[in-house]
Design an enzyme around this catalytic site. Structure first.
Site, short mmCIF file in Angstrom:
data_model
loop_
_atom_site.label_atom_id
_atom_site.label_comp_id
_atom_site.label_asym_id
_atom_site.label_seq_id
_atom_site.Cartn_x
_atom_site.Cartn_y
_atom_site.Cartn_z
CB SER A 66 -0.96 -0.05 1.19
OG SER A 66 -2.01 0.87 1.06
CG ASP B 65 -7.06 -3.64 -2.46
OD1 ASP B 65 -7.75 -2.82 -1.82
OD2 ASP B 65 -5.83 -3.69 -2.40
CG HIS C 18 -5.80 -2.62 1.13
ND1 HIS C 18 -5.20 -2.30 -0.06
CD2 HIS C 18 -5.20 -1.84 2.07
CE1 HIS C 18 -4.28 -1.37 0.14
NE2 HIS C 18 -4.26 -1.08 1.42
#
Length: 248
Positions: A66, A199, A227
């Site tokens: 991320s 995600d 995620h």
């Protein structure tokens, strides 16, 4: 640092690699930044350089998820000679201006939760932080692995014990940083891009876009992954990561 689970770290150590985990600024045991001081992804990349300098590391295989993936790419732009390889996990070269590149933003339930959180007071106790973390985690998990409430709480408890503060301005840094899309062609380091189809924060289209524009990238897509980075996913990516970073 503690969010990198042992199921990934221990096999890397067993293979003879040195592993360095660190807390980004404004979280964990790193420096707390005053609320009136802004910073960006390039600042986080400079922090990475400072950590490597302090430990005497000239170059390294970098893994980031991320925001960490964004930081790695920014670091590779500034100091390419110090990057042996990149492993980029559910990340993007363009978050704030995703629409400019035809990329989707977060899904609606994530946007709704972010709007709601803006009006909530920050947690004051470790137990409140743990409960907030457990609640938030349910928003971005996928269907690839069974939801493990016990592990989520355990990770939240470990994070609370490790981190004396956990209200960083990381989201502001992401939104304030320029797109890396125009620079992707210059990142020629061996790269592994990993992304999940479920995600809800950084859509899988971002992973496909990123892998398609990095000159030396391999791409692995995980059906139903959100995620998230539970132990089962850490075990699943050990082999591709080792294949990237271990000399033949």
């Amino acid at each position: 640092a503690v969010m990198w689970c042992r199921e990934l770290i221990d096999p890397l150590l067993d293979a003879g690699h040195r592993v360095i985990r660190f807390d980004n600024r404004d979280i964990g045991r790193s420096t707390r930044i005053p609320s009136d001081v802004s910073y960006t992804i390039p600042d986080l990349a400079a922090d990475l350089a400072a950590v490597m300098d302090h430990l005497g590391v000239a170059s390294a295989h970098l893994l980031g998820r991320s925001m960490g993936g964004m930081t790695i790419m920014q670091f590779a732009v500034a100091m390419p000679e110090r990057v042996s390889s990149m492993t980029l996990i559910y990340t993007t070269p363009a978050f704030a201006d995703a629409a400019d590149h035809g990329l989707p933003g977060p899904r609606q339930h994530i946007l709704d939760a972010m709007a709601e959180a803006a009006f909530e007071p920050p947690p004051k106790t470790d137990e409140e932080r743990i409960e907030r973390r457990v609640k938030d985690t349910r928003l971005y998990v996928g269907s690839r692995y069974p939801y493990d409430a016990e592990w989520v709480r355990q990770e939240a408890e470990e994070e609370a014990a490790h981190a004396p503060h956990a209200e960083p301005a990381h989201g502001v840094a992401v939104m304030a940083s320029d797109s890396l899309v125009p620079l992707l062609g210059s990142l020629t380091q061996p790269t592994l891009v990993l992304h999940g189809t479920a995600d809800p924060i950084i859509d899988v289209a971002h992973g496909r876009f990123l892998a398609g524009r990095l000159p030396n990238a391999a791409y692995v897509e995980y059906e139903g992954l959100g995620h998230e980075m539970p132990p089962a996913f850490c075990r699943e990516i050990v082999d591709p990561v080792l294949a990237l970073i271990t000399p033949e």
